[in-house]
Design an enzyme around this catalytic site. Sequence first.
Site, PDB file in Angstrom:
ATOM      1  N   ASP A 158       6.810   6.166  -0.550  1.00 38.89           N
ATOM      2  CA  ASP A 158       6.301   5.341   0.116  1.00 38.89           C
ATOM      3  C   ASP A 158       6.664   5.709   2.135  1.00 38.89           C
ATOM      4  O   ASP A 158       6.152   4.642   2.464  1.00 38.89           O
ATOM      5  CB  ASP A 158       5.795   4.078  -0.447  1.00 38.89           C
ATOM      6  CG  ASP A 158       7.723   3.425  -0.973  1.00 38.89           C
ATOM      7  OD1 ASP A 158       8.478   4.000  -0.552  1.00 38.89           O
ATOM      8  OD2 ASP A 158       7.699   2.008  -1.127  1.00 38.89           O
TER       9      ASP A 158
ATOM     10  N   SER B  39       6.675   5.826  -5.539  1.00 36.84           N
ATOM     11  CA  SER B  39       8.036   5.699  -4.976  1.00 36.84           C
ATOM     12  C   SER B  39       9.047   5.246  -5.626  1.00 36.84           C
ATOM     13  O   SER B  39       9.804   4.234  -6.075  1.00 36.84           O
ATOM     14  CB  SER B  39       7.301   3.976  -4.346  1.00 36.84           C
ATOM     15  OG  SER B  39       6.497   4.523  -3.960  1.00 36.84           O
TER      16      SER B  39
ATOM     17  N   ARG C 138      -1.906   0.148  -6.645  1.00 39.64           N
ATOM     18  CA  ARG C 138      -3.563   0.378  -6.020  1.00 39.64           C
ATOM     19  C   ARG C 138      -3.785   1.764  -5.618  1.00 39.64           C
ATOM     20  O   ARG C 138      -3.363   2.686  -5.858  1.00 39.64           O
ATOM     21  CB  ARG C 138      -3.470  -0.243  -4.553  1.00 39.64           C
ATOM     22  CG  ARG C 138      -2.782  -1.390  -4.389  1.00 39.64           C
ATOM     23  CD  ARG C 138      -2.752  -2.012  -2.993  1.00 39.64           C
ATOM     24  NE  ARG C 138      -2.107  -0.580  -1.755  1.00 39.64           N
ATOM     25  CZ  ARG C 138      -1.780  -0.895  -0.773  1.00 39.64           C
ATOM     26  NH1 ARG C 138      -2.715  -1.037  -0.260  1.00 39.64           N
ATOM     27  NH2 ARG C 138      -1.047   0.077  -0.376  1.00 39.64           N
TER      28      ARG C 138
END
Length: 917
Positions: free
Chosen positions: A657, A603, A539
Site C-alpha cells: 500500500d 499490505s 476492497r
Amino acid sequence: MLAVHLLAFHFTKLKEDQIKKVDRYLYQLRLSDDVLLDVTARFQAEMGKGLARDTSPTAAVKMLPSFVRSLPDGSEKGDFLALDLGGSQFHIHWVKEFDDGKQSSQLESKSYPTPKEVMQGNGAELFDYIADCLSDFMETKNLKHKKLPLGFTFSFPCKQTKLEEGVLLAWTKHFRVRGVQDTDVVSSLHRALQKHQDIDVDVLALVNDTVGTMMTCGYDDQRCEVGLIIGTGTNACYMEEMRHIDLVEGDEGRMCINTEWGAFGDDGALDDLRTEFDRELDLGSLNPGKQLFEKMISSLYLGELVRLILLKMTKEGLLFNGKVSTALLTKGKIEMKHVSAMEKYKEGLSNTKEILTELKLFPSEEDCVAVQHVCAVVSSRSAKLCAAALAAILTRLRENKQLLRMRTTVGIDGGLYKTHPKFAGRLHRAVGRLVPACEVRFLRSRGGSGRGAAVVAAVARRLAAQRRRLHTALAALLLPPAILWELRDKMRAELEHGLKRETQAQATVKMLPTFVRGTPDGTEKGKFLALDLGGTNFRVLLVKIKSGRRRSVQMYNKIFAIPLEIMQGTGEELFDHIVQCLADFLEYMGIKGARLPLGFTFSFPCRQASIDKGTLVGWTKGFKATDCEGEDVVDMLREAIRRRNEFDLDIVAVVNDTVGTMMTCGYEDPNCEIGLIAGTGTNVCYMEDMKNIEIVEGNEGKMCINTEWGAFGDNGCIDYIRTKYDREVDEGSLNPGKQRYEKMTSGMYLGEIVRQILIDLTKQGLLFRGHISESLRKKGIFETKFLSQIERDRLALPQVRHVLRQLGLDSTCEDSIIVKEVCAAVSTRAARLCGAGLAAVVEKKRENQGVERLQITVGADGTLYKLHPHFSRILQETVKELAPQCDVSFMLSEDGSGKGAALITAVAKRLHNVGQK
C-alpha cells in the site's frame, strides 16, 4: 365579635389602599419578568465583552481571571492558613483538611479589628498590621514551628496574572489605603512577613471573597461552580471554559472568573432602569458614577435608598402628615438592619412602628403599612436584579456544557442573603422563573471566604503535586532534539544494512525490492482490477485510466469484511474468502468473462523476486492465518481462483500500500519519489538507485524499495527510548518483540499505549479518583480515533468528557485535561519518531542525487496522518528540523492502495510493452 371583624376588615382595606398607593408611586422599581430577562441578556453581552481581548479594556464588567483552575475533589489534606481582609474585621483561620473520604475539616479562627487609621493609612502600615496579627495568631495556636501554606482572601478588585499575584485595581468598602493601588498586594504581604523571622508561610493563592465562597461550598458539594456574595457589597464568580478567556494563554480546562459585576451599568447599560432615587444616592456616594449595579442591590445602599424614597414621599405629603424629621434628612440614618426588621412577616408592623418612633417620625398605622411596603419593593428589586444577572451566568454555564438541562449549585454568602427575612426566597423564585432549564441548589457558605482561601491553597498544592507526578510519568515520552538526531542516524544505518548483500539477512529494516521500476508518465490507459488487502476490511476495484488531454482515473469499488475467524484461520480459507468476494464484484460489475490485468495490494511484509511474485515474510496488523508465511501470495491467489474455476485474471503485480501511495501521488506530481503510510500500521517506500541495491542484479535505473521500517528497533537499537508502557503493549500483542517502531508510531497501538498510561496514573491517584473502572481494564477499549477526537483544537472539555463517557470513564474536568495531555504526549512522540525516520530517507535521497539542496515530494496516506489534528504538522516540522538541506512537500494520497495498485499495474504493462518492442 362583629366589631372585631369590622376592625380587621377596615385594617385589611387600609393596608391594601396603602400598598396600591406605594406601588403607584414606585412603579419604576417594580420589575416584570420580561424586564428581568432583558437584564439577563444585557449582562450576558457584558460578560462577552469582558472576556474578549479587544473589548475587555473598555468593558464595565471586567471578568477578571482568578487563576483558580480547579474545584476541590475531596482528596485535599493538610494544615492551611487563611487571611481574610475585606471589612471592619480582619479574620485569620487555621484549617485542617482530612482525606478521610468524608471531606471533613476543622476550622479555628480569630478576628481582629481593622482600625480606621489602618483602613485609610498607608500600605506599609496595613500589611505590617496584617503580619503582626498573623504572628499573634500563630503564637496563640502554637504554629510558629511549622511551615504552612497560606491563602489570602483579598476582597477588592485585582488583576491577576497568576494565582499567587494580584495588582489592586481600586479600593472599595470604605478602604482608602495609600500607595497600594496598581501594585501587587502579595509582594507587599511578603515584605511585611519577612520582618517576622519566626514566621514561615508560603503564600500559594490570592483570592477574592466571592471565589473563596465558591471554593468553600465546592468542598462540600462538588457541583458548586458559581459563587455569589450579596451583602454590604456584591459580586459573583463562576468556572469558565479556558477557550473563551482571551486574556489568558491556553485553551485547556477551566478557570474561575471573578465578574466584578458591581460595575454592571457603569457604561450606561442600566440607565433606563435607574430611578431618580438611584441617581440621588449615587451622587451622594464616595464614588459617583461607579459600581452602579452594586448601589442598586447591595445592603450597603438599600437602607439609604429607602430613606430617600421616604423623604420625597413625606415632602409630597404622602407620609407622616408631611412633617420631615431630622432622621429623614440625615444620610445613613436608615440602615439595612432597619429594613430587614421592618419586613419580618409577623412582627413587621410593630417593628416598623417601633423603629420609626425611635427615629422620631411618629407614624400612623397607614404610615407603617406604607413604609413596610417601600422596604419590600426596594429589597424585592434587589433580589430580582441579582437573580437576572445570576441567570446570565447559569445560562452561560449550561451553554458551555452543551446541555438542555443542568443541575448546579451556587455557593452563597453575605449579610443580605443570610439575615434579610425574605431576600433568599425572592432570589430563589426569580432564578427559577428566569432559567427554568437549570435546577439550582443554593448552598450557604460554611466558614466563609477565609476558609475558601485555605481550600484554594489546598487545591493549588494538590494540583502542583499532581502536575509534578504527571510530568514525571510523561517525561519518558519526550524526545529532545539530540535523541531525534540519534534516531535519524540509526534509521539511516539500518537502511544501509538492508540494502547490502552481506548484512541484509540480519537487518531489521528489510529494504525489500518491489520490482516497481518507474513512476507514471501520463501515457497509461486501460481497464484494471485492484485488490486491496491490509486490514479488517478489503476492497475490490475496477479502475479505468484515460491518457492524453482528457487524462483521468475512474474507480468503482466494493468493500468486504474479513471476519476474525478468517483472519486467524488457515491460508486456504483466507484466499478462498478473497476470491469469493472477487467473484461477487465481477458479477456485480458484469465483467466476469473479461481477463483483465490485476494489481494486488498486499499490505504486509513481502520478499519479492519479481513484480508478480511476493513471499510473505510475516503477518502484522492482527492477521495470523496459517500456512502463509514463507509462501508466494500471488500463487496462493491464483490457486484459489483455480479452485473456484469461474473466471481467470492476469495478476500483473503484487504491491504494498505504501508503494501504491507513492504511485498515486506520482501520477499528479512527477517529483514524488517517496511514499508514507501512517495509519493502522506504518511504512515508507522510496525510489532507490539500482546501483545501491546489492540484492538485485543490475545497476541501471531505479527501483522502489519497500523499507518495512515498522521493524526498526527489533534488534534493540532503540530500547533506550522505549518506556514501560511500550513494553506492556508489546508483551500483550500478537507478535511480542517484533515491529517495535510500528508499536510506538502507528494507529493500531497508540490508543493502547494511552490506556496503559491512564491505568498507571489512576493507580497513582492522579485520575478517576484512583478507581480503575472495568472498561479501562479492557484491552483495546481506547481506540486511536479517540485520540484524534480528544486532541481536536479548542475542543470543549464537556466534549472530551462525552468521549470518555462513551468509553465508560466517568471523568472530572481535571481528569479530562490530564487525559488530553496524555493523548498529546503519545501522538506527538509518534509523529516525531516518524519524522526522524522520514528525515533519514530524505537525506539518503539527497546524497544519492549528490545535490546541495533537494526538492522532493512525499505522498502520504493513513488515518493517523489524515485525521489526527496535529500528527501531520508535527511530522513535517520534525523532517524540516532533521533534514535542513531538503525542501520536502507533502501530498495527500487519493486512494493509494486501490488507485495506486491499478497505476502500478498500468506502469508495469507499459514498461513490459516497451521492453517487448
